[in-house]
Write an enzyme that holds these catalytic residues in place. Structure first.
Site, short mmCIF file in Angstrom:
data_model
loop_
_atom_site.label_atom_id
_atom_site.label_comp_id
_atom_site.label_asym_id
_atom_site.label_seq_id
_atom_site.Cartn_x
_atom_site.Cartn_y
_atom_site.Cartn_z
CB VAL A 1 -91.50 27.85 23.29
CG1 VAL A 1 -90.01 28.02 23.57
CG2 VAL A 1 -92.07 29.15 22.73
CE LYS B 1 -93.75 37.28 26.19
NZ LYS B 1 -93.97 37.05 24.83
CD GLU C 1 -79.90 36.12 24.57
OE1 GLU C 1 -78.83 36.26 25.15
OE2 GLU C 1 -80.56 37.08 24.11
CB VAL D 1 -85.57 40.38 25.43
CG1 VAL D 1 -85.60 41.68 24.64
CG2 VAL D 1 -85.99 40.61 26.87
N GLY E 1 -86.91 37.02 20.99
CA GLY E 1 -87.00 35.66 20.44
C GLY E 1 -85.63 35.08 20.14
CB ILE F 1 -82.41 38.81 18.36
CG1 ILE F 1 -83.57 38.94 17.37
CG2 ILE F 1 -81.26 39.70 17.98
CD1 ILE F 1 -84.20 40.32 17.37
N GLY G 1 -101.97 34.16 12.33
CA GLY G 1 -101.44 33.58 13.57
C GLY G 1 -100.38 34.45 14.22
CE LYS H 1 -91.24 40.12 23.98
NZ LYS H 1 -91.95 40.12 22.70
N GLY I 1 -91.88 32.87 17.60
CA GLY I 1 -92.03 31.63 16.83
C GLY I 1 -91.24 30.50 17.46
N1 HSE Z 1 -96.60 38.35 20.88
C1 HSE Z 1 -95.17 38.48 20.95
C2 HSE Z 1 -94.70 39.32 19.76
C3 HSE Z 1 -94.54 37.12 20.95
O1 HSE Z 1 -95.51 39.59 18.88
O2 HSE Z 1 -93.57 39.76 19.72
C4 HSE Z 1 -93.10 37.08 21.31
O3 HSE Z 1 -92.84 37.52 22.59
#
Ligand code: HSE
Length: 401
Positions: free
Chosen positions: A12, A100, A124, A127, A129, A131, A182, A200, A298
């Site tokens: 990130v 989170k 932001e 929760v 990613g 969005i 992955g 979340k 991601g």
């Molecule tokens: N492991 C989490 C998912 C990553 O699959 O949503 C993002 O928080």
């Protein structure tokens, strides 16, 4: 020029630095100023990175630099991320995070520290990613009477469930596939046991109840128990199985907050969300239902949300809509006993007669070598009493949305 520091140069952190660097014109236009990544804190050195000269190993260097306006904490884990965040806020620096775990555990306290210091704490990216969901909820939706916030909050488990439904693969094979791509970590427990989604939904629930409930007070089930027979039963019911985080707010009562697999009607908006995508649906009056959909994880999507928070701070500082909540009571865990839904139950074939006697009015579903039913509406406590009297453990139990 706005000087920032990034704590953590992993997936990130790297994505955030790349977005700020590559989209510098868009960032400057929207933020009203150029952004300079003055420091990157990491244990490692990055001699081959164009930003390698910004890497430092001592957080004090960032904390004591009055030029640093905003700290982006993308280290992951609770410690020292929490301590660094609290120290940066107290030093008068805004903090943005995708973490989170820290927000779900210490968010109330960190928001209070930020308020006292006259700076912003924004999350932001924690929760959904990429969005935008926290800002729209607090800035544009909270004026409705919110009856529920629910969502597919974990991409890994949604990918696994999608594989199970579309290819008829087992949970184990779908998990192995997610790991090979992955999407799932080598130790996938936080995802498949529902903990990531619980953090979340705790954050989303805080936005609409003004209380941050402890994650361990949230009824949490994962997807490890879902069998091929359940997927086939769902097909027969015209439903999909999705791992949902739900915060239901009954008028005048305690909220029901949970993470569990649910059988959703195939035409429900959340049923259409497949693969690694996330979605959050907010229900309220008078808005009805509003759904936010997009990539939930991601480098690039998460960086988009992190930099979105930076744009908000640069444009409006503490004047932009900010979440505000206090600590919720852990006793909320007990209120889940009163949550009412219909239940899909599968039992060994031998339990059929007793099962149909225990759940009069239930609908039987055709199943090979076992007995499966959908009950009438029952609270968790009513269900548990009947299951205890039956004395046979179900092979599966999934609630209906
Ligand atoms: N492991 C989490 C998912 C990553 O699959 O949503 C993002 O928080």
């Amino acid at each position: 020029m706005t000087n920032i520091a990034i704590l953590g140069f992993g997936v990130v952190g790297g994505g955030t630095a790349e977005l700020i660097t590559k989209n510098k014109d868009e960032v400057a236009a929207l933020g009203g100023d150029t952004v300079n990544i003055k420091y990157i804190l990491d244990l490692r050195d990055f001699p081959n990175s164009p930003l390698g000269d910004r890497v430092v190993h001592d957080f004090e260097q960032i904390l004591s630099d009055p030029e640093i306006d905003t700290v982006i904490e993308v280290m992951g884990g609770s410690h020292p991320a929490y301590e660094y965040t609290a120290a940066a806020l107290r030093a008068g620096k805004n903090v943005i995070t995708s973490n989170k775990e820290v927000v779900a555990t210490y968010g109330d306290e960190l928001l209070e520290i930020a308020r006292e210091a006259g700076v912003s704490y924004r999350f932001e990216a924690a929760v959904g990613g990429g969005i935008p969901v926290i800002s729209p909820i607090i800035g544009f939706i909270r004026q409705n009477r919110i009856t529920e916030v629910r969502g597919i909050l974990n991409g890994t488990t949604n990918y696994i469930l999608t594989k199970m439904f579309t290819l008829g693969e087992s949970f184990e094979a779908s998990l192995a596939d997610a790991q090979s791509r992955g999407y799932a970590e080598r130790n996938p427990d936080a995802d498949i046991l529902g903990l990531d989604a619980a953090r979340k939904i705790a954050i989303l629930a805080a936005l609409v109840t003004d209380r941050l409930y402890p994650t361990d007070a949230i009824h949490t089930e994962g997807i490890v128990g879902i069998r091929a027979a359940d997927v086939s039963a769902a097909d027969k019911l015209g439903r999909q199985i999705k791992l949902l985080g739900r915060c239901i707010i009954p008028e005048g009562g305690s909220p029901f907050i949970m993470v569990a697999p649910f059988l959703l009607p195939s035409d429900a908006p959340l049923s259409t969300v497949s693969g690694v995508y996330n979605a959050v649906e907010v229900l309220g009056e008078p808005i009805g239902s509003a759904m936010f959909f997009g990539p939930g994880a991601g480098a690039a999507p998460t960086a988009s949300a992190v930099v979105g928070d930076l744009m908000q701070i640069m444009r409006s500082g503490t004047r932009c809509a900010t979440p505000s909540f206090t600590r919720g009571d852990a006793a909320i865990k007990a209120s889940f006993e009163g949550f009412v839904s219909r239940h899909y139950l599968a039992f060994p074939e031998g339990a059929r007669k007793d099962l149909l006697n225990a759940f009069v009015g239930a609908t039987e579903i055709e199943a090979v070598g076992e007995c499966a039913i959908v009950t009438e509406y029952l609270s968790e406590s009513e269900l548990n009493e009947r299951l205890a009297a039956l004395g046979v453990a179900p092979l599966s139990h999934i609630r209906l949305l």
